[in-house]
Design a protein around this motif. Structure first.
Motif, PDB file in Angstrom:
ATOM      1  N   PRO A  91      67.272 126.062 -30.672  1.00 34.73           N
ATOM      2  CA  PRO A  91      68.718 126.056 -30.745  1.00 34.73           C
ATOM      3  C   PRO A  91      69.610 126.606 -29.230  1.00 34.73           C
ATOM      4  N   GLU A  92      68.601 128.096 -29.225  1.00 33.97           N
ATOM      5  CA  GLU A  92      69.446 128.846 -28.310  1.00 33.97           C
ATOM      6  C   GLU A  92      69.159 128.686 -27.265  1.00 33.97           C
ATOM      7  N   HIS A  93      68.088 127.662 -26.515  1.00 32.27           N
ATOM      8  CA  HIS A  93      67.871 127.812 -24.975  1.00 32.27           C
ATOM      9  C   HIS A  93      68.321 125.908 -25.135  1.00 32.27           C
ATOM     10  N   ARG A  94      68.615 125.534 -26.000  1.00 28.06           N
ATOM     11  CA  ARG A  94      69.311 124.105 -25.950  1.00 28.06           C
ATOM     12  C   ARG A  94      70.866 123.673 -24.090  1.00 28.06           C
ATOM     13  N   GLY A  95      71.776 124.432 -24.129  1.00 26.00           N
ATOM     14  CA  GLY A  95      72.353 124.590 -23.081  1.00 26.00           C
ATOM     15  C   GLY A  95      71.469 124.197 -22.752  1.00 26.00           C
ATOM     16  N   LYS A  96      70.959 125.438 -21.663  1.00 22.89           N
ATOM     17  CA  LYS A  96      70.154 125.687 -20.121  1.00 22.89           C
ATOM     18  C   LYS A  96      68.713 124.231 -20.900  1.00 22.89           C
ATOM     19  N   ALA A  97      68.205 124.121 -21.601  1.00 22.81           N
ATOM     20  CA  ALA A  97      67.214 123.251 -21.744  1.00 22.81           C
ATOM     21  C   ALA A  97      67.641 121.455 -20.695  1.00 22.81           C
ATOM     22  N   MET A  98      68.903 121.274 -21.806  1.00 18.02           N
ATOM     23  CA  MET A  98      69.609 120.402 -21.285  1.00 18.02           C
ATOM     24  C   MET A  98      70.321 120.267 -19.770  1.00 18.02           C
ATOM     25  N   GLY A  99      70.565 121.671 -18.887  1.00 16.30           N
ATOM     26  CA  GLY A  99      71.784 121.529 -18.395  1.00 16.30           C
ATOM     27  C   GLY A  99      70.285 121.464 -17.439  1.00 16.30           C
ATOM     28  N   PHE A 100      68.997 122.052 -17.522  1.00 13.73           N
ATOM     29  CA  PHE A 100      68.241 121.076 -15.992  1.00 13.73           C
ATOM     30  C   PHE A 100      67.577 119.936 -16.017  1.00 13.73           C
ATOM     31  N   VAL A 101      67.947 118.770 -17.114  1.00 15.17           N
ATOM     32  CA  VAL A 101      67.617 118.187 -17.007  1.00 15.17           C
ATOM     33  C   VAL A 101      68.505 117.319 -16.681  1.00 15.17           C
ATOM     34  N   GLN A 102      70.171 117.401 -17.136  1.00 20.16           N
ATOM     35  CA  GLN A 102      70.768 116.716 -16.070  1.00 20.16           C
ATOM     36  C   GLN A 102      71.007 117.113 -14.530  1.00 20.16           C
ATOM     37  N   SER A 103      70.026 118.133 -14.218  1.00 19.69           N
ATOM     38  CA  SER A 103      69.654 118.459 -12.822  1.00 19.69           C
ATOM     39  C   SER A 103      68.889 117.605 -12.184  1.00 19.69           C
ATOM     40  N   GLY A 104      68.771 117.041 -12.632  1.00 21.74           N
ATOM     41  CA  GLY A 104      67.764 115.093 -12.288  1.00 21.74           C
ATOM     42  C   GLY A 104      69.242 114.257 -11.751  1.00 21.74           C
ATOM     43  N   PHE A 105      70.112 114.043 -12.198  1.00 17.53           N
ATOM     44  CA  PHE A 105      70.924 113.788 -10.877  1.00 17.53           C
ATOM     45  C   PHE A 105      71.618 113.883 -10.146  1.00 17.53           C
ATOM     46  N   SER A 106      71.213 115.117  -9.819  1.00 18.89           N
ATOM     47  CA  SER A 106      71.113 116.079  -7.701  1.00 18.89           C
ATOM     48  C   SER A 106      69.525 115.556  -7.114  1.00 18.89           C
ATOM     49  N   VAL A 107      68.670 115.455  -7.789  1.00 15.40           N
ATOM     50  CA  VAL A 107      67.895 114.512  -7.710  1.00 15.40           C
ATOM     51  C   VAL A 107      67.475 113.418  -6.620  1.00 15.40           C
ATOM     52  N   GLY A 108      68.392 112.574  -8.516  1.00 15.58           N
ATOM     53  CA  GLY A 108      68.319 111.079  -7.459  1.00 15.58           C
ATOM     54  C   GLY A 108      69.358 110.800  -6.814  1.00 15.58           C
ATOM     55  N   TRP A 109      70.371 111.881  -6.969  1.00 14.95           N
ATOM     56  CA  TRP A 109      71.592 111.178  -5.738  1.00 14.95           C
ATOM     57  C   TRP A 109      70.865 111.558  -4.256  1.00 14.95           C
ATOM     58  N   ALA A 110      70.617 112.952  -4.395  1.00 19.35           N
ATOM     59  CA  ALA A 110      69.612 113.070  -3.585  1.00 19.35           C
ATOM     60  C   ALA A 110      68.509 112.081  -2.623  1.00 19.35           C
ATOM     61  N   LEU A 111      68.045 111.768  -3.026  1.00 20.30           N
ATOM     62  CA  LEU A 111      66.746 110.871  -2.857  1.00 20.30           C
ATOM     63  C   LEU A 111      67.830 109.968  -1.876  1.00 20.30           C
ATOM     64  N   SER A 112      68.508 108.947  -3.319  1.00 17.13           N
ATOM     65  CA  SER A 112      69.164 107.750  -2.458  1.00 17.13           C
ATOM     66  C   SER A 112      70.033 108.052  -0.835  1.00 17.13           C
ATOM     67  N   ALA A 113      70.643 109.109  -1.514  1.00 21.64           N
ATOM     68  CA  ALA A 113      70.643 109.114   0.417  1.00 21.64           C
ATOM     69  C   ALA A 113      70.257 109.371   1.027  1.00 21.64           C
ATOM     70  N   VAL A 114      68.442 110.361   0.668  1.00 15.95           N
ATOM     71  CA  VAL A 114      67.315 109.695   2.126  1.00 15.95           C
ATOM     72  C   VAL A 114      66.847 108.677   2.109  1.00 15.95           C
ATOM     73  N   ILE A 115      66.506 107.959   1.379  1.00 19.21           N
ATOM     74  CA  ILE A 115      66.313 106.814   1.471  1.00 19.21           C
ATOM     75  C   ILE A 115      67.410 105.434   1.718  1.00 19.21           C
ATOM     76  N   MET A 116      68.296 105.442   1.427  1.00 21.70           N
ATOM     77  CA  MET A 116      69.333 104.149   1.403  1.00 21.70           C
ATOM     78  C   MET A 116      69.654 104.409   2.668  1.00 21.70           C
ATOM     79  N   THR A 117      69.851 105.843   3.857  1.00 22.80           N
ATOM     80  CA  THR A 117      70.353 105.809   5.264  1.00 22.80           C
ATOM     81  C   THR A 117      69.299 105.762   5.839  1.00 22.80           C
ATOM     82  N   GLY A 118      67.875 105.887   5.325  1.00 21.06           N
ATOM     83  CA  GLY A 118      66.756 105.458   6.256  1.00 21.06           C
ATOM     84  C   GLY A 118      66.558 104.118   6.297  1.00 21.06           C
TER      85      GLY A 118
END
Length: 428
Positions: A133-160
């Protein structure tokens, strides 16, 4: 910030990477389509309004798909349903590459949305039930950061792809390429198991999750307020993400290079926002973090859309826009998962998140229609103003849940208790 990972168990780490990669893949597929919209508009000679409907179709069907996936997850397990959702939207994504007409693409994207809907709620519940419980926010926040990784990959791959292949071929290859990361995600998830608290709750509770579980007297208010919160955040986020590439090209007059640079800077801002928001959520509470980032997103987004800027300033300003407008989602996972009891958690989360997601997705079509009369930048700015006002209203009406133990939520709400989780014991 990283203590939760260093001291975490093997199961916590495996679950983190399974959910992180799945969320990144989900985002990659969704954002890939926003980059393809200008190409499809040109190849098939469709209007902005028709393009908006095409972009909205998968998000609308995600409401039903997410609700169904949530119910199945509460009945049969988180990991099993997560694997199925990946297979479903990957298969339909590959099929989209073979479509020949606008109508065919509309049907396939609508079916594909059924798989998109289940990924977030089920993955968020799985993480919430595994992490302390004491780390739930941080851990799940980092999971959500996968959003930015997927977004960046789509930008690079689609542009190419769009730069080196003919337009008629590039968009098809874009859909087919999605099979590769999906295979990697399935490999990562092969050894992930359901959490102990889920297995115990399933053994103790005779009630089976159903379509009506989200409307039980003990949770209906939380369910609807959660949906209102998500509606506002998603309406603003989808408006920005779906129409920003088109805005850059057709309104700001940017070339492909600056557009990619701008999107990558925005992705970096999103990652920073996820990290900061997840820390603030554990340090000061879910509600304060949401309020601060709603106001910040409101200000930066409207300024970004309505104030004339040079290409260089547009790129620099994309960082805070990404940080506030998308970083705020780091709080949603822990916040919603802490509102509902375990045996109907993904049913309620799936309904709240995906109802809000589909209502918010209407903004994509709405912006497409209004932009024909008022201009694209003005339509985006106007939708964002209203969207964040809705989210702030919901935050004020929901209880604070920082540090709540999920076992206490089960005890309070599992038997139709009417007390909200604000009164359950917390870890300080």
């Amino acid at each position: 910030m990283f203590e939760w990972y260093k001291t975490g168990s093997s199961q916590e780490r495996k679950t983190f990477w399974a959910c992180f990669s799945g969320w990144a893949l989900d985002t990659y597929d969704a954002q890939m389509f926003s980059f393809l919209l200008p190409t499809l508009m040109a190849v098939w000679q469709i209007s902005k309004g028709e393009a908006g409907v095409l972009g909205t179709a998968a998000l609308l069907s995600a409401s039903l798909g997410g609700w169904i996936a949530g119910i199945l997850s509460d009945r049969y397990g988180r990991t099993r349903i997560l694997m199925f959702t990946i297979c479903w939207f990957t298969l339909l994504g590959a099929l989209a590459g073979f479509t020949q007409t606008y109508e065919q693409m509309l049907v396939v994207r609508t079916l594909q949305g059924l798989g998109f809907g289940g990924e977030w709620a089920v993955g968020a519940a799985l993480m919430a039930e595994v992490i302390r419980p004491e780390h739930r926010g941080k851990a799940m926040g980092f999971v959500q950061s996968g959003f930015s990784v997927g977004w960046a990959l789509s930008a690079v791959i689609m542009t190419g792809l769009l730069a080196y292949l003919p337009a008629e071929t590039a968009w098809r290859v874009a859909f087919w390429v999605g099979v590769i990361p999906a295979s990697c995600v399935l490999f990562i998830r092969r050894n992930v198991k359901d959490a102990r608290i889920f297995n115990e709750a399933k053994a103790k509770t005779e009630e089976k999750a159903s379509l009506l579980s989200a409307f039980r007297p003990s949770v209906i208010r939380l369910t609807l307020l959660g949906a209102l919160l998500v509606t506002g955040l998603q309406a603003a986020a989808y408006t920005i993400m779906a129409w920003l590439p088109t805005l850059m090209v057709q309104v700001r007059g940017l070339k492909p290079g600056p557009v990619v640079a701008t999107m990558l800077i925005m992705c970096a801002g999103a990652f920073a926002g996820f990290v900061l928001t997840s820390y603030l959520a554990d340090r000061f509470g879910r509600r304060p973090a949401l309020l601060v980032f709603c106001v910040g997103a409101w200000v930066f987004t409207v300024v970004y859309m309505l104030v004339p800027m040079s290409p260089a300033l547009l790129m620099l300003m994309s960082f805070p826009v990404g940080a506030f407008a998308t970083g705020i989602f780091a709080v949603l996972g822990p916040f919603l998962s802490e509102l509902f009891p375990t045996h109907i958690r993904t049913t309620c989360m799936g309904f709240s998140y995906n109802l809000g997601k589909s209502l918010g997705a209407l903004s994509i079509a709405g912006v497409g229609v209004l932009s024909e009369r008022f201009g694209l930048a003005q339509a985006i700015g106007g939708f964002c103003l209203v969207a964040y006002a809705l989210s702030i209203t919901a935050v004020y009406l929901l209880p604070e849940t920082r540090g709540v133990r999920l076992e206490d939520v089960d005890a309070k709400l599992g038997a139709e208790a009417e007390d909200p989780p604000a009164q359950v014991s917390t870890i300080r």
